[in-house]
Design an enzyme around this catalytic site. Structure first.
Site, mmCIF file in Angstrom:
data_model
loop_
_atom_site.group_PDB
_atom_site.id
_atom_site.type_symbol
_atom_site.label_atom_id
_atom_site.label_comp_id
_atom_site.label_asym_id
_atom_site.label_seq_id
_atom_site.Cartn_x
_atom_site.Cartn_y
_atom_site.Cartn_z
ATOM 1 N N ASN A 9 0.872 -1.182 0.000
ATOM 2 C CA ASN A 9 0.000 0.000 0.000
ATOM 3 C C ASN A 9 0.906 1.228 0.000
ATOM 4 O O ASN A 9 1.508 1.550 1.014
ATOM 5 C CB ASN A 9 -0.892 -0.026 1.251
ATOM 6 C CG ASN A 9 -1.692 1.250 1.415
ATOM 7 O OD1 ASN A 9 -1.871 2.004 0.458
ATOM 8 N ND2 ASN A 9 -2.172 1.500 2.626
ATOM 9 N N LYS A 11 0.118 4.279 -0.239
ATOM 10 C CA LYS A 11 -0.512 5.496 0.297
ATOM 11 C C LYS A 11 -0.284 6.668 -0.671
ATOM 12 O O LYS A 11 -0.269 6.457 -1.876
ATOM 13 C CB LYS A 11 0.012 5.794 1.704
ATOM 14 C CG LYS A 11 0.006 4.552 2.606
ATOM 15 C CD LYS A 11 0.225 4.856 4.038
ATOM 16 C CE LYS A 11 0.366 3.564 4.815
ATOM 17 N NZ LYS A 11 0.234 3.739 6.242
ATOM 18 N N HIS A 96 -9.394 1.213 5.149
ATOM 19 C CA HIS A 96 -8.094 1.400 5.814
ATOM 20 C C HIS A 96 -8.265 2.353 7.000
ATOM 21 O O HIS A 96 -9.066 3.289 6.939
ATOM 22 C CB HIS A 96 -7.082 1.968 4.812
ATOM 23 C CG HIS A 96 -5.679 1.938 5.330
ATOM 24 N ND1 HIS A 96 -5.199 2.880 6.209
ATOM 25 C CD2 HIS A 96 -4.667 1.069 5.107
ATOM 26 C CE1 HIS A 96 -3.936 2.594 6.499
ATOM 27 N NE2 HIS A 96 -3.584 1.492 5.848
ATOM 28 N N GLU A 98 -6.584 4.757 8.026
ATOM 29 C CA GLU A 98 -6.394 6.183 7.699
ATOM 30 C C GLU A 98 -7.650 6.762 7.054
ATOM 31 O O GLU A 98 -7.987 7.926 7.262
ATOM 32 C CB GLU A 98 -5.160 6.343 6.790
ATOM 33 C CG GLU A 98 -3.878 6.131 7.581
ATOM 34 C CD GLU A 98 -2.706 5.625 6.777
ATOM 35 O OE1 GLU A 98 -2.739 5.679 5.538
ATOM 36 O OE2 GLU A 98 -1.742 5.149 7.415
ATOM 37 N N GLU A 168 -5.340 -5.024 10.836
ATOM 38 C CA GLU A 168 -4.335 -3.966 10.989
ATOM 39 C C GLU A 168 -4.592 -3.202 12.285
ATOM 40 O O GLU A 168 -5.382 -2.237 12.300
ATOM 41 C CB GLU A 168 -4.414 -2.993 9.817
ATOM 42 C CG GLU A 168 -4.109 -3.610 8.476
ATOM 43 C CD GLU A 168 -3.486 -2.575 7.545
ATOM 44 O OE1 GLU A 168 -2.361 -2.778 7.117
ATOM 45 O OE2 GLU A 168 -4.129 -1.547 7.291
ATOM 46 N N GLY A 174 2.481 2.195 10.811
ATOM 47 C CA GLY A 174 3.420 3.308 10.658
ATOM 48 C C GLY A 174 4.145 3.705 11.922
ATOM 49 O O GLY A 174 4.743 4.778 11.988
ATOM 50 N N SER A 214 3.496 -2.093 10.462
ATOM 51 C CA SER A 214 4.945 -2.114 10.689
ATOM 52 C C SER A 214 5.598 -3.448 10.323
ATOM 53 O O SER A 214 6.512 -3.916 11.019
ATOM 54 C CB SER A 214 5.266 -1.717 12.134
ATOM 55 O OG SER A 214 4.879 -0.372 12.349
#
Ligand code: PEP
Length: 258
Positions: A9, A11, A96, A98, A168, A174, A214
């Site tokens: 991904n 992003k 996701h 985010e 996730e 991240g 991560s």
């Protein structure tokens, strides 16, 4: 048997030309065998250049990072499933964290997106995961079940069978702190139990569940040692060619033994 799936991904990283250069750098270095499937999900603006760089015989599939549920119309700034399909996308990442936290996506909208993806034969990768405080409060399973129910309620067996779930944990994305294999495995088991109870044992057994948060060339081996973990959704570590190729090599060596 569930084939390992490695999803990059990207992003909001890489211009169309940077994306093409990256693909040219990795495409001949990835170990190709049916034991592992790869997906690259660049920004919308780079889908075309990545598709061209991959060529027709590549083992890497194209994925998108989002879509809007309507096919066309007055939805300024949005991209539809038929548009992604036409660009050669096979997968789409939905829900996701985010998107949920920064752009306010809710389970009902995610369900509409899932239905649109399925209607156009795009394979959805549904992201779910708990925050740090939810884990601390012992609510991980409850949160996962709520997100699964919100996104999947009412879908047919056939539809659910086409969906890949990505577990996730928000606190791991991240941050450099991945879940331990034990933490991931116990979440994956809870997801499978929910799928078995809501749909069927066969769906639970055949559905791919990825881990994301991560993942690095250093920890992918430990994570994939468990056959409960069917692959990984990877952000930062997929942006460098060497680290993506290392992850692919590890996945391959584990995949051929499964
Ligand atoms: C992600 O983008 O879904 C993700 C897991 O990112 P990272 O690997 O950088 O934690």
């Amino acid at each position: 048997m569930r084939t390992i799936l490695i999803v990059g991904n990207w992003k909001m990283n890489k211009t169309a030309s940077e994306a093409a250069a990256f693909v040219h750098e990795i495409v001949h270095r990835l170990p190709a065998s049916p034991a592992v499937e790869y997906v690259i999900a660049p920004p919308f603006t780079a889908l075309e250049s990545v598709r061209a760089a991959l060529g027709s015989s590549s083992a890497i599939h194209l994925g998108a990072q989002n879509l809007y549920w309507e096919d066309r119309g007055a939805y300024t700034g949005e991209i539809s499933a038929p548009m992604l399909k036409d660009l050669g996308c096979r997968y789409v990442i939905l829900g996701h964290s985010e998107r949920r936290t920064l752009f306010g996506e809710q389970d009902d909208g995610i369900q509409k997106k899932l239905r649109a993806a399925l209607a156009h034969e795009l394979n959805p990768i549904l992201c779910i995961g708990e925050s740090f405080s939810q884990r601390k409060d012992g609510k991980t399973e409850e949160v996962l079940q709520k997100q699964l129910h919100g996104a999947l309620a009412g879908l047919s067996l056939h539809s659910v069978a086409a969906i890949t779930v990505a577990y996730e944990p928000v606190w791991a994305i991240g941050t450099g702190t991945a879940a331990t294999t034990d933490q991931a495995v116990s979440a994956h088991r809870a997801i499978r139990t929910f799928l078995a109870e809501t749909w069927s044992a066969t769906i639970a057994e055949s559905s791919r569940i990825l881990y994301g948060g991560s993942v690095t060339p250093q920890n992918i081996d430990t994570l994939l040692q468990s056959d409960q973990i069917d692959g990984a959704l990877i952000g930062g570590a997929c942006l460098q060619a060497d680290s993506f190729v290392t992850i692919a090599n590890v996945a391959q060596s584990i995949g051929v033994k499964r």
